[in-house]
Design an enzyme around this catalytic site. Structure first.
Site, PDB file in Angstrom:
ATOM      1  CD  GLU A  92      49.431  37.057  17.658  1.00 52.39           C
ATOM      2  OE1 GLU A  92      50.066  36.962  18.717  1.00 52.39           O
ATOM      3  OE2 GLU A  92      48.447  37.784  17.516  1.00 52.39           O
ATOM      4  CB  CYS A 105      43.735  36.000  11.208  1.00 51.85           C
ATOM      5  SG  CYS A 105      44.545  37.605  11.366  1.00 51.85           S
ATOM      6  CB  CYS A 112      54.159  46.154  12.224  1.00 56.01           C
ATOM      7  SG  CYS A 112      53.412  47.161  10.923  1.00 56.01           S
ATOM      8  CB  CYS A 116      48.887  52.059  13.953  1.00 53.90           C
ATOM      9  SG  CYS A 116      49.049  51.881  12.173  1.00 53.90           S
ATOM     10  CB  CYS A 119      48.610  48.512  16.320  1.00 53.27           C
ATOM     11  SG  CYS A 119      48.979  46.851  15.751  1.00 53.27           S
ATOM     12  CB  CYS A 341      45.964  42.740  16.007  1.00 54.34           C
ATOM     13  SG  CYS A 341      47.167  43.182  14.817  1.00 54.34           S
TER      14      CYS A 341
END
Ligand code: SAH
Ligand code: SF4
Length: 351
Positions: A92, A105, A112, A116, A119, A341
């Site tokens: 995205e 962005c 990932c 974290c 997230c 995000c």
């Protein structure tokens, strides 16, 4: 094998390729003009190139590697794009409208690995790095969207804050930065580009040594190792004191301002003592450090976290101000379309 996207070639790479293929050097600036200024979508439209060169380019390179799946426009003008890659993975990209310009962005990885705990992007482990072409193409797709509106609008700013850890895909991200920054192409000023990292220390040092004057943002999110390790496991191998040494090194090489991102998580990192610790941590960088207090976007898989109250955010802000630390409370954009995000993507995946 799929062809390489033409957008992934730096100016120098394209120049070398042309020379190796028996073409003249000056063709590079012509091709870049077609790609980034006239923004054609086919090699056949590059009308001042020879037929033979057009054939060679078509045989070796593709245009956009992205297939647009969804576009959502928010009431505040934020636009969110969901793209499918050639291997069917989804990524995205978000376009935001600010008083100073239009900012995109971009995503740098599929998933990932940093993990974290607050997230949405980290829920999917990294499947692969994006190529430089796939990152540049995100900017081009947004620019095509703006071009189609016919209002002469231009992407003026870039934030590398989408899915993924940019410094875990360092070489491709660096090529991307060089391509979009190059004055012969999109010419997006280095000072208009911000790269956000979770804090990979050795890469921050490497980045400091690059000639590019890009803005750096550090996802700090906690003022001490105990809290930081509890929400960002990367802090175990990249602890705060070493991270700050790397930041000092960056500042010594660049003398540019640096942003510290700080998501406000209720009762986790938002107490007044955390604000005092943060002020102490940044006291020797007062002139160059900016703290960005970010409202937490709730992620259903991480329901142990909730957003800090307005009062707590303001109290935190006051403590930083009293200690002379530059600080802003980031306003939210596109919340009605899940522009946070990783959120649109994870919703699509569940369908
Ligand atoms: N991996 C890089 C860049 C992408 S994340 C990094 O971590 O810096 C971009 C920013 O969004 C980071 O500051 C990240 O901590 C923040 N973020 C992640 N999840 C969030 C959420 N649920 N709400 C608000 N900000 C979030
Ligand atoms: Fe990865 Fe950044 Fe999300 Fe952490 S905050 S999991 S580094 S995308």
């Amino acid at each position: 094998m799929d062809k390489q996207a033409i957008y992934g070639l730096t100016y120098g790479n394209l120049e070398n390729w042309l020379i190796e293929n028996g073409e003249k050097k000056f063709r590079t600036s012509q091709i870049w003009g077609w790609l980034y200024i006239k923004r054609v979508k086919k090699f056949e439209e590059m009308s001042n190139l020879s037929k033979a060169l057009i054939e060679k380019l078509s045989a070796n390179f593709s245009f956009t590697p992205l297939n647009q799946v969804v576009v959502q426009e928010s009431k505040d003008g934020t636009v969110k794009y969901l793209f499918q890659l050639e291997d069917k993975h989804m990524i995205e990209t978000v376009l935001m409208t600010h008083h100073y310009g239009l900012s995109v962005c971009v995503t740098t990885q599929v998933g990932c690995n940093i993990g974290c705990t607050f997230c949405a992007s980290g829920i999917l482990k990294k499947q692969r790095d994006l190529t430089a072409g796939e990152i540049v193409a995100q900017i081009m797709q947004v620019q095509f969207y703006l071009d189609s509106k016919g209002e002469g609008q231009r992407v003026s700013h870039i934030v590398v804050m989408g899915i993924g850890e940019p410094f875990d895909n360092y070489d491709n991200v660096l090529d991307f930065l060089n391509i979009v920054n190059n004055a012969k192409g999109l010419a997006i000023g280095a000072r208009h580009i911000t790269v956000s990292t979770s804090g990979l220390i050795h890469k921050i040092r490497e980045f400091a040594d690059e000639p590019l004057q890009i803005n750096l943002a550090i996802s700090l999110h906690a003022p001490n190792n105990e809290v930081r390790t509890s929400i960002m496991r990367i802090n175990r191998s990249n602890p705060i004191e070493k991270l700050m040494d790397a930041v000092d090194y960056y500042l010594s090489k660049n003398n540019r301002r640096i942003t510290f991102e700080y998501i406000m998580l209720s009762n986790v990192n938002d107490r007044p003592e955390h604000a005092r610790q943060l002020a102490a941590l940044l006291k020797d960088k007062k002139k160059l450090a900016y703290v960005n207090l970010i409202p937490y976007n709730p992620v259903s898989e991480h329901d142990q976290y909730s957003r800090s109250s307005k009062e707590d955010v303001l109290a935190f802000y006051d403590v930083l101000q009293k200690h002379g630390i530059n600080c802003v409370i980031r306003k939210e954009q596109g919340s009605d379309i899940d522009a946070a995000c990783g959120q649109l993507r994870s919703k699509q995946m569940k369908k």
